[in-house]
Enzyme design. Sequence first.
Site, PDB file in Angstrom:
ATOM      1  N   ARG A   1       0.856  -1.185   0.000  1.00 12.56           N
ATOM      2  CA  ARG A   1       0.000   0.000   0.000  1.00 12.56           C
ATOM      3  C   ARG A   1       0.885   1.225   0.000  1.00 12.56           C
ATOM      4  O   ARG A   1       1.863   1.286   0.766  1.00 12.56           O
ATOM      5  CB  ARG A   1      -0.872   0.030   1.262  1.00 12.56           C
ATOM      6  CG  ARG A   1      -1.950  -1.033   1.282  1.00 12.56           C
ATOM      7  CD  ARG A   1      -2.462  -1.229   2.689  1.00 12.56           C
ATOM      8  NE  ARG A   1      -1.362  -1.621   3.593  1.00 12.56           N
ATOM      9  CZ  ARG A   1      -1.485  -1.735   4.908  1.00 12.56           C
ATOM     10  NH1 ARG A   1      -2.621  -1.468   5.488  1.00 12.56           N
ATOM     11  NH2 ARG A   1      -0.457  -2.109   5.656  1.00 12.56           N
TER      12      ARG A   1
ATOM     13  N   ARG B   1      -2.916  10.292  -8.522  1.00 12.34           N
ATOM     14  CA  ARG B   1      -3.456   9.585  -9.686  1.00 12.34           C
ATOM     15  C   ARG B   1      -4.844   9.007  -9.350  1.00 12.34           C
ATOM     16  O   ARG B   1      -5.018   8.343  -8.344  1.00 12.34           O
ATOM     17  CB  ARG B   1      -2.497   8.483 -10.127  1.00 12.34           C
ATOM     18  CG  ARG B   1      -1.219   9.081 -10.717  1.00 12.34           C
ATOM     19  CD  ARG B   1      -0.219   8.019 -11.087  1.00 12.34           C
ATOM     20  NE  ARG B   1       0.235   7.260  -9.936  1.00 12.34           N
ATOM     21  CZ  ARG B   1       1.091   6.247 -10.014  1.00 12.34           C
ATOM     22  NH1 ARG B   1       1.559   5.873 -11.182  1.00 12.34           N
ATOM     23  NH2 ARG B   1       1.467   5.618  -8.929  1.00 12.34           N
TER      24      ARG B   1
ATOM     25  N   LYS C   1      -5.303   9.241  -1.061  1.00  9.95           N
ATOM     26  CA  LYS C   1      -5.527   8.771   0.316  1.00  9.95           C
ATOM     27  C   LYS C   1      -4.471   9.444   1.182  1.00  9.95           C
ATOM     28  O   LYS C   1      -3.617  10.174   0.661  1.00  9.95           O
ATOM     29  CB  LYS C   1      -5.416   7.251   0.407  1.00  9.95           C
ATOM     30  CG  LYS C   1      -4.027   6.726   0.084  1.00  9.95           C
ATOM     31  CD  LYS C   1      -3.924   5.247   0.390  1.00  9.95           C
ATOM     32  CE  LYS C   1      -2.468   4.801   0.323  1.00  9.95           C
ATOM     33  NZ  LYS C   1      -2.303   3.409   0.690  1.00  9.95           N
TER      34      LYS C   1
ATOM     35  N   CYS D   1      -3.889   1.875  -8.309  1.00  7.71           N
ATOM     36  CA  CYS D   1      -4.081   0.422  -8.340  1.00  7.71           C
ATOM     37  C   CYS D   1      -5.540   0.017  -8.502  1.00  7.71           C
ATOM     38  O   CYS D   1      -5.886  -0.660  -9.466  1.00  7.71           O
ATOM     39  CB  CYS D   1      -3.510  -0.204  -7.079  1.00  7.71           C
ATOM     40  SG  CYS D   1      -1.722  -0.226  -7.122  1.00  7.71           S
TER      41      CYS D   1
ATOM     42  N   ASN E   1      -7.285  -7.250  -5.051  1.00 10.23           N
ATOM     43  CA  ASN E   1      -7.576  -5.822  -5.159  1.00 10.23           C
ATOM     44  C   ASN E   1      -9.031  -5.576  -5.545  1.00 10.23           C
ATOM     45  O   ASN E   1      -9.672  -4.664  -5.035  1.00 10.23           O
ATOM     46  CB  ASN E   1      -6.647  -5.163  -6.180  1.00 10.23           C
ATOM     47  CG  ASN E   1      -5.362  -4.682  -5.522  1.00 10.23           C
ATOM     48  OD1 ASN E   1      -5.149  -4.916  -4.340  1.00 10.23           O
ATOM     49  ND2 ASN E   1      -4.513  -4.024  -6.274  1.00 10.23           N
TER      50      ASN E   1
END
Length: 449
Positions: free
Chosen positions: A155, A346, A339, A279, A227
Site C-alpha cells: 500500500r 493519480r 488517500k 491500483c 484488489n
Amino acid sequence: MRLSVIGCGYVGLVTGACLAEAGHNVVCTDIDADRIAKLNAGVVPIYEEHLGRILDSAHKAGRISYTANAGEAIRAGEAIFICVGTPPKESGEADLSAIDHVARQIATEARTPKLVIEKSTVPARTGLELSRALSAYSKNSDVKFRVASNPEFLREGTAVADFFHPDRIVVGVEDPSSAAELREIYRPILEKNFHCPVHEGTCPPGPKAEFLVTTINSAELIKHASNSFLALKISYANVIADLCEKIGANVEEVTHAMGLDPRIGGQFLKAGLGYGGFCFPKDVQAFIHLAAKVGVDFDILKAAERVNKQRIDRFFEKIHQALWVVKGKRVAVLGLAFKANTDDIRFAPALEVVKRLIEEGALIHATDPEAMPRTKALFPHLHYHEDLYEALRDADAALICTEWQSFRRIDWERAGSLMARKLVLDGRNLYTAQRMREMGFEYYSFGRE
Ligand code: UDX
C-alpha cells in the site's frame, strides 16, 4: 543474491530498496535517465515513508546502484524483477507494452540464465507470453530463462512496512527451483532476521508471513482478485451508506458491527468519496476486461466500479443542497492525494471534486500535506495554502476529500472564526455530526443523519 530491478517507480524502488536492506545486492534501472541521474545524486523521486533513509544506507553500503543502461542491469542479476508500469488503455485493458519491451531487452541482453520475475500487476496468462517472448527473442540457446510471478501487495504510504511485514508472499512458478530461489530472496523477511528500518530493529512479534507457491496463472489472478475484492468491499460500504441516509441509520454503526464478524472483517468498509489511486481503478478495469475476454460475466465488479464513480455525484448532491449556487463561492478543499500519507494524486477522488468545482465556477483554495506540488502541475490556477487555516479563511464551505491525520485534528473553533460560513462537507466521515453541530457547523457526511 545479486538482483536486478527494472523500473524505478513506486513498486520498483520499494522492492529494490527493501531487498538491498535485507542484504541482497541490487542494481536498478529505468528507461527515464533523468530519474536514474536523480537517484544517483541521492534524490528520491517519490514520497514514501522510510524509503529515503533505506535507499541512502543501502547506497552507502554499496548494496544498491542505479544505471540507465538496461543491459548492464540485466547482466548484473541472477534474478530480475520486472517492475514497469501496466497502465490502463482507453478500453480498460492493461497496456503490457512496457512488459513486452523489457522482455525483449532481457532476451537480447542476458548472457547467463535468469529467473525473470513479474512484480508489476499483470493479467493472468501474461507469464506465458513473457516466457514466449524471452525464448523468441533470445539469440543464445544456452541462456535459459525461467519465469515467475511475485505480485506486490504494497500500500502506498506503508509500502516499506508492508514489504518487511507481509501477510503473504505469493510466488507463481513453473518449477521447484524457481520457488527455492524466491524463498532464498525472501529468507530474511520470512525468518525475520534483518534490521527492520520501520521498527528500528525491534519489531513487535507477529505472525510470520505465509510463503505460498502457486502456478503462475494463479499468482497473477490472486493479485487482481484481491484488489478487486477490496474495491468491491468499499463500494458495498458506500451503497450501505446511501441506504443509511434514506432509512435514517448510521453507516459507521452498521459497518462496525458487520466487521466484527471475522468472515467479513472490519477493514475497507469506510464509506465516503470512494477509492482512487493507481491500483484499484485500473486493476478493477483490467480484471473486468480479462473476464470478458475469456467469456466470464463479472457484472458484480462492473457494479462496484459504477458505484465508485457515483460517489462524486453523491458528494455534489450534498454540495448543491448545502451551498445552493456553487459559482462564485469560495471553497476550501482539504486533501488532494488519493488517500492519506502519500503525494500520489493519480485517480484521486479529490481531483474529480476539484474538476467539477472548476466547471461550476467555484473559487478553490486547496491544501494537502504532501500532494500540492503534483496538483499544481495539473491545476496551476488554484490557490494553494501550506497552512490549512489560510485555506479555510473566508471560505463558504470546507470540503474534506482525503483522510489525512492532520485533518482529524482541526481546531474548529479557530476555523469557524475564519470561515465566511460554518459549513463542512466531510467526504471521508472524519467527524461526527453531533460534535460539529454542537460547535455551530452545518455538517454533511456520508451515510449518517
Ligand atoms: C492498494 C492495495 O491495498 C495494495 O494491496 C495493492 O498492492 C495496491 O493497491 P493503495 O493503492 O496504496 O494499495 O491504496 P489503499 O490503501 O488500498 O486504498 C485504496 C483507496 O481506497 C484509497 O483511495 C482509499 O481512500 C480508499 N478506501 C480505502 C476507502 O474509500 N474506504 C476504505 O474503507 C478503504
